[in-house]
Design a protein around this motif. Sequence first.
Motif, PDB file in Angstrom:
ATOM      1  N   ASN A  26     -39.928   7.109 -35.849  1.00  0.00           N
ATOM      2  CA  ASN A  26     -40.443   5.638 -35.564  1.00  0.00           C
ATOM      3  C   ASN A  26     -39.543   4.992 -36.216  1.00  0.00           C
ATOM      4  N   GLY A  27     -38.263   5.294 -36.850  1.00  0.00           N
ATOM      5  CA  GLY A  27     -37.774   4.090 -37.781  1.00  0.00           C
ATOM      6  C   GLY A  27     -36.760   3.184 -36.941  1.00  0.00           C
ATOM      7  N   ILE A  41     -36.164   0.459 -41.384  1.00  0.00           N
ATOM      8  CA  ILE A  41     -37.566  -0.137 -41.492  1.00  0.00           C
ATOM      9  C   ILE A  41     -38.437   0.734 -41.313  1.00  0.00           C
ATOM     10  N   SER A  42     -39.558   0.884 -40.875  1.00  0.00           N
ATOM     11  CA  SER A  42     -40.260   1.831 -40.727  1.00  0.00           C
ATOM     12  C   SER A  42     -41.813   0.964 -40.263  1.00  0.00           C
ATOM     13  N   THR A  43     -42.500   1.543 -38.619  1.00  0.00           N
ATOM     14  CA  THR A  43     -43.048   0.356 -37.814  1.00  0.00           C
ATOM     15  C   THR A  43     -43.653   1.158 -36.770  1.00  0.00           C
ATOM     16  N   THR A  44     -45.119   0.907 -36.426  1.00  0.00           N
ATOM     17  CA  THR A  44     -45.760   1.454 -35.282  1.00  0.00           C
ATOM     18  C   THR A  44     -45.754   1.983 -33.944  1.00  0.00           C
ATOM     19  N   GLU A  45     -44.760   0.372 -33.484  1.00  0.00           N
ATOM     20  CA  GLU A  45     -44.141  -0.202 -32.297  1.00  0.00           C
ATOM     21  C   GLU A  45     -43.378   0.755 -32.087  1.00  0.00           C
ATOM     22  N   GLU A  46     -43.273   1.119 -30.297  1.00  0.00           N
ATOM     23  CA  GLU A  46     -42.483   1.683 -29.950  1.00  0.00           C
ATOM     24  C   GLU A  46     -41.019   0.880 -29.203  1.00  0.00           C
ATOM     25  N   TYR A  47     -40.267   1.915 -29.704  1.00  0.00           N
ATOM     26  CA  TYR A  47     -39.136   0.749 -28.887  1.00  0.00           C
ATOM     27  C   TYR A  47     -37.690   2.136 -27.832  1.00  0.00           C
ATOM     28  N   PRO A  48     -37.077   2.014 -27.572  1.00  0.00           N
ATOM     29  CA  PRO A  48     -36.523   2.892 -26.254  1.00  0.00           C
ATOM     30  C   PRO A  48     -35.361   3.248 -27.395  1.00  0.00           C
TER      31      PRO A  48
END
Length: 404
Positions: free
Chosen positions: A114-115, A82-89
Amino acid sequence: FDRLAGLQKQGKDIQIRGGNKVIEITMANTHSEIEIETPDGTYALKADWLIAADGSDSDIRKMLNLGFYGRTFFDHFLICDISTTEEYPDERWFWFDPPFNQGRSAILLKQKDNGLRIEYQLGFDTDKIEEARPERIEKNIRHLLGEDVDFIVDSASVYTYQCRHLGSFKHNRVIFVGDSAHQVPPFGARGANSGFQDIDNLIWKLHLVITGTAQECLIDTYNEERGQAARENFESSVRSADFIIPKSKISGSYREAVLGLSRQCVFAKQMVNSGRQSEPCTYDQSSLNGPDKKGLPKGLRPGAPMIDLPLSNGWLSDISSHNFHILAFGIDTPELLGVSGMMVEITQIHVEEPSVSETYLGEANKAVYLLRPDGHVAARWGEYDPHAIQQVINRFMDQNQEAS
């Protein structure tokens, strides 16, 4: 690709043919006859060697009626990117029996741009067609990420864990590589890595045979060595799958005990098995292994892959080639050694660099390593002995010789 480019520079005729499908194979001891279907009709090829790299559902394997042995874990998993604008470590998250997927597991991996890659355990009695519907996929993702996260599904599918492999990767002049030869669950990147390692192991041997430098029996060592690697991957994947998907009350109780203790005990953390990372195989039982000097580090014994290290002028891997290569640590040597019509390059390495000395010498102060074209150690000595090196390399060319 580098090796293919090198062959093209040498004038080899390499063609990539799209829209071609193998529909029939007839094997012989010295070649294979292949019938190929195209949109414009069929044609025949006579191949001295055929490398079957046609995936886990290999048509070539089926045409030859070859068995694919192992285990299937009767549990379905949703895998999606998925692609998302949320930030993940930049780390891997694994959930065992989480509130959003009780009794099952889930995995989240950060990808580029950001995938995210998500693997979501669905259960053994799941309707795969139903779970592959876009609305069901979105529901499962929201269970994991939360209702307010914006995302776009780039790709998704439902699959079943399987650990299977051929009994032999070589059948006359047909050689199987990658998923057509062996299939493992996506734990620790074993599928892709082992496919590349298959080719690394095979292609230089095939080159020596095709050019008449080595006898055909050298190709048999591909099956010998990569068969060992496949069995190691199989066993490691089975252990991981049994931890992720317990098959009995005992294995379930074991997992719960490990997870409970891991909060306080270091030894228990090391027992949590969510998929051990892939490591190159050390070919301990290989018939190609030459002599070994006692006292040198065990991790670089014959059959082991070389360990890359930074040097003052670059990296150790930068000086190796796709040919046999000699590394001389703390020993004066010539720059080249002639063996079997080849010129083998010799690199002298200063042992003053601590990382080099500790990794390749241990408590010794000098050593000579012979590397195979695929970067695995072929043999090692305490002194430079050109006759001993020639004997080992000549043995690669003639498997009937004995190594001293």
